[in-house]
Design an enzyme around this catalytic site. Structure first.
Site, PDB file in Angstrom:
ATOM      1  N   ALA A  65      21.882   6.729  -2.632  1.00 44.01           N
ATOM      2  CA  ALA A  65      22.417   5.975  -3.756  1.00 44.01           C
ATOM      3  C   ALA A  65      21.226   5.487  -4.584  1.00 44.01           C
ATOM      4  CB  ALA A  65      23.242   4.802  -3.256  1.00 44.01           C
ATOM      5  N   GLY A 108      23.096   7.823   0.953  1.00 41.99           N
ATOM      6  CA  GLY A 108      24.289   8.333   0.289  1.00 41.99           C
ATOM      7  C   GLY A 108      24.271   9.844   0.120  1.00 41.99           C
ATOM      8  N   GLU A 111      25.584  11.108   3.289  1.00 45.50           N
ATOM      9  CA  GLU A 111      27.021  10.783   3.320  1.00 45.50           C
ATOM     10  C   GLU A 111      27.827  11.703   2.406  1.00 45.50           C
ATOM     11  OE1 GLU A 111      26.038   6.628   2.490  1.00 45.50           O
ATOM     12  OE2 GLU A 111      27.173   6.097   4.280  1.00 45.50           O
ATOM     13  N   GLU A 131      19.066   3.409   5.325  1.00 50.26           N
ATOM     14  CA  GLU A 131      19.474   2.134   4.720  1.00 50.26           C
ATOM     15  C   GLU A 131      18.882   0.917   5.426  1.00 50.26           C
ATOM     16  OE1 GLU A 131      21.493   4.708   5.270  1.00 50.26           O
ATOM     17  OE2 GLU A 131      22.821   4.997   3.550  1.00 50.26           O
TER      18      GLU A 131
HETATM   19  C1  HXC Z   1      16.448   5.522  -7.001  1.00 46.71           C
HETATM   20  C2  HXC Z   1      14.867   7.016  -6.294  1.00 46.71           C
HETATM   21  C3  HXC Z   1      15.518   7.154  -5.042  1.00 46.71           C
HETATM   22  C4  HXC Z   1      16.725   6.404  -4.834  1.00 46.71           C
HETATM   23  C5  HXC Z   1      13.791   8.406  -5.015  1.00 46.71           C
HETATM   24  N1  HXC Z   1      13.797   7.813  -6.228  1.00 46.71           N
HETATM   25  N2  HXC Z   1      14.819   8.018  -4.283  1.00 46.71           N
HETATM   26  N3  HXC Z   1      15.340   6.205  -7.250  1.00 46.71           N
HETATM   27  N4  HXC Z   1      17.135   5.594  -5.841  1.00 46.71           N
HETATM   28  N5  HXC Z   1      17.423   6.491  -3.702  1.00 46.71           N
HETATM   29  C6  HXC Z   1      12.846   7.973  -7.317  1.00 46.71           C
HETATM   30  C7  HXC Z   1      11.557   7.264  -7.039  1.00 46.71           C
HETATM   31  O1  HXC Z   1      11.659   5.910  -7.356  1.00 46.71           O
HETATM   32  C8  HXC Z   1      10.629   7.999  -7.937  1.00 46.71           C
HETATM   33  O2  HXC Z   1      10.783   7.590  -9.273  1.00 46.71           O
HETATM   34  C9  HXC Z   1      11.128   9.428  -7.886  1.00 46.71           C
HETATM   35  O3  HXC Z   1      12.473   9.324  -7.436  1.00 46.71           O
HETATM   36  C10 HXC Z   1      10.370  10.277  -6.902  1.00 46.71           C
HETATM   37  O4  HXC Z   1      10.356   9.615  -5.644  1.00 46.71           O
HETATM   38  P1  HXC Z   1       9.034   9.398  -4.774  1.00 46.71           P
HETATM   39  O5  HXC Z   1       9.303   8.327  -3.815  1.00 46.71           O
HETATM   40  O6  HXC Z   1       7.839   9.214  -5.662  1.00 46.71           O
HETATM   41  O7  HXC Z   1       8.905  10.827  -4.053  1.00 46.71           O
HETATM   42  P2  HXC Z   1       8.253  11.128  -2.620  1.00 46.71           P
HETATM   43  O8  HXC Z   1       6.973  10.352  -2.457  1.00 46.71           O
HETATM   44  O9  HXC Z   1       8.212  12.596  -2.525  1.00 46.71           O
HETATM   45  O10 HXC Z   1       9.278  10.555  -1.525  1.00 46.71           O
HETATM   46  C11 HXC Z   1      10.589  11.093  -1.413  1.00 46.71           C
HETATM   47  C12 HXC Z   1      11.485  10.134  -0.588  1.00 46.71           C
HETATM   48  C13 HXC Z   1      11.458   8.752  -1.215  1.00 46.71           C
HETATM   49  C14 HXC Z   1      10.994  10.087   0.874  1.00 46.71           C
HETATM   50  C15 HXC Z   1      12.897  10.745  -0.582  1.00 46.71           C
HETATM   51  O11 HXC Z   1      11.743   8.870  -2.605  1.00 46.71           O
HETATM   52  C16 HXC Z   1      12.448   7.801  -0.633  1.00 46.71           C
HETATM   53  O12 HXC Z   1      12.242   7.278   0.471  1.00 46.71           O
HETATM   54  N6  HXC Z   1      13.536   7.514  -1.356  1.00 46.71           N
HETATM   55  C17 HXC Z   1      14.536   6.564  -0.965  1.00 46.71           C
HETATM   56  C18 HXC Z   1      15.378   7.106   0.142  1.00 46.71           C
HETATM   57  C19 HXC Z   1      16.427   6.091   0.565  1.00 46.71           C
HETATM   58  O13 HXC Z   1      16.087   4.987   1.016  1.00 46.71           O
HETATM   59  N7  HXC Z   1      17.687   6.427   0.415  1.00 46.71           N
HETATM   60  C20 HXC Z   1      18.781   5.575   0.774  1.00 46.71           C
HETATM   61  C21 HXC Z   1      19.171   4.806  -0.435  1.00 46.71           C
HETATM   62  S1  HXC Z   1      20.320   3.560   0.002  1.00 46.71           S
HETATM   63  P3  HXC Z   1       9.692   6.658 -10.055  1.00 46.71           P
HETATM   64  O14 HXC Z   1      10.190   6.652 -11.466  1.00 46.71           O
HETATM   65  O15 HXC Z   1       9.794   5.331  -9.387  1.00 46.71           O
HETATM   66  O16 HXC Z   1       8.372   7.326  -9.825  1.00 46.71           O
HETATM   67  C22 HXC Z   1      21.757   4.328   0.060  1.00 46.71           C
HETATM   68  C23 HXC Z   1      22.875   3.396   0.323  1.00 46.71           C
HETATM   69  C24 HXC Z   1      24.037   4.171   0.659  1.00 46.71           C
HETATM   70  O17 HXC Z   1      21.896   5.487  -0.110  1.00 46.71           O
HETATM   71  C25 HXC Z   1      25.204   3.345   0.474  1.00 46.71           C
HETATM   72  C26 HXC Z   1      26.352   4.222   0.310  1.00 46.71           C
HETATM   73  C27 HXC Z   1      26.217   5.180  -0.792  1.00 46.71           C
END
Ligand code: HXC
Length: 257
Positions: A65, A108, A111, A131
């Site tokens: 998400a 997400g 999911e 999460e």
């Molecule tokens: C918003 C995101 C994002 C996310 C990545 N980006 N994931 N933006 N929401 N979930 C953005 C980053 O901010 C960044 O933009 C760009 O995408 C590239 O990401 P990087 O982190 O620079 O890439 P990398 O170093 O290759 O790492 C990849 C990654 C990491 C390991 C996937 O991005 C990451 O850990 N993302 C979050 C994963 C996560 O926690 N997902 C769960 C979300 S909570 P900018 O502009 O900042 O450079 C969730 C709740 C679910 O899903 C609830 C029900 C739906």
């Protein structure tokens, strides 16, 4: 079509929805989910389409998400807006949906893949529910569907540690049906989707609905539901056609009714 966050195309009787927010690794904003829902509904209503593929890029199916969209929300914002409710619209689509997953399918994203009917993984796929690292929990079925897919111990470990599962381990655990080379992913998904789409749409949807009832019902109720739907296939043209074609040693010609 003027989508901002997805691409759509038709390949014969298969529809493909490609998540397309590359700069955010396909983070699932409200806008993106809304567009998925519109496209899914459109393909559900399209008589020429028999199955649907949803995919992302080689780097990311979807990295979760959209954290930037969620960060500042208060409890009241989440509750009053019934946050995430629209995600479940996907589960009302009656045509089979294949998630073709490469790269990150996190939070997400994992999911979303689990809401689909079949997950085919490229060998670069990475699954996880991170999460816990953000101070929240899976909110779109992760705590429920992952347990059913891979069992309690593995699901609990993934969800409580936030560790990832690679494609091979995901297949071993039963989360995905198979792993294929990343560059073959769409072709393999298309072959499977096209095979499904070659059958009677009415039978395919009855089949999907009945298999999914195993999620909701106990065994006795599920067996009863299955038998009722099995009986109702005998009210279709396509059951008559399928069995008659076998007896006459010819290929069936489905009317989807
Ligand atoms: C918003 C995101 C994002 C996310 C990545 N980006 N994931 N933006 N929401 N979930 C953005 C980053 O901010 C960044 O933009 C760009 O995408 C590239 O990401 P990087 O982190 O620079 O890439 P990398 O170093 O290759 O790492 C990849 C990654 C990491 C390991 C996937 O991005 C990451 O850990 N993302 C979050 C994963 C996560 O926690 N997902 C769960 C979300 S909570 P900018 O502009 O900042 O450079 C969730 C709740 C679910 O899903 C609830 C029900 C739906």
């Amino acid at each position: 079509s003027n989508y901002q966050n997805i691409l759509t195309e038709k390949r014969g009787r298969v529809a493909i929805i490609t998540l397309n927010r590359p700069k955010a690794l396909n983070a699932l904003s409200d806008g993106l989910i809304g567009e998925i829902n519109i496209a899914m509904k459109q393909f559900q209503d399209d008589k020429d389409i028999g199955s649907i593929i949803i995919t992302g890029s080689e780097k990311a199916f979807a990295a979760g998400a959209d954290i930037k969209e969620m960060e500042k929300k208060t409890f009241a914002d989440a509750y009053n807006g019934d946050m995430l409710a629209q995600w479940h619209d996907l589960t009302t689509i009656r045509k089979p949906i294949i998630a073709a997953v490469n790269g990150y399918a996190l939070g997400g994203g994992c999911e979303l893949a689990m809401m689909c009917d079949i997950i085919i993984a490229g060998d670069k796929a990475v699954f996880g529910q991170p999460e816990i690292k953000l101070g929240t929990i899976p909110g779109c079925g992760g705590t429920q569907r992952l347990i059913r897919a891979i069992g309690k111990s593995k699901a609990m470990e993934l969800i409580l540690t936030g560790n990832n599962l690679n494609a091979v381990d995901a297949e071993r655990a039963g989360l995905v049906s198979r792993v294929v080379p990343a560059e073959e992913l769409i072709n393999e998904a298309l072959k499977t989707a096209d095979k499904i789409a070659s059958y009677s749409q009415v039978t395919v949807s009855m089949c999907k609905e009945t298999v999914n009832s195993a999620y909701e019902l106990n065994l006795r109720e599920g067996i009863k539901f299955e038998r009722r739907i099995f009986h109702s296939t005998f009210a279709t043209h396509d059951q008559k056609e399928g069995m008659n074609a076998f007896v006459e040693k010819r290929s069936p010609s489905w009317l989807n009714k």
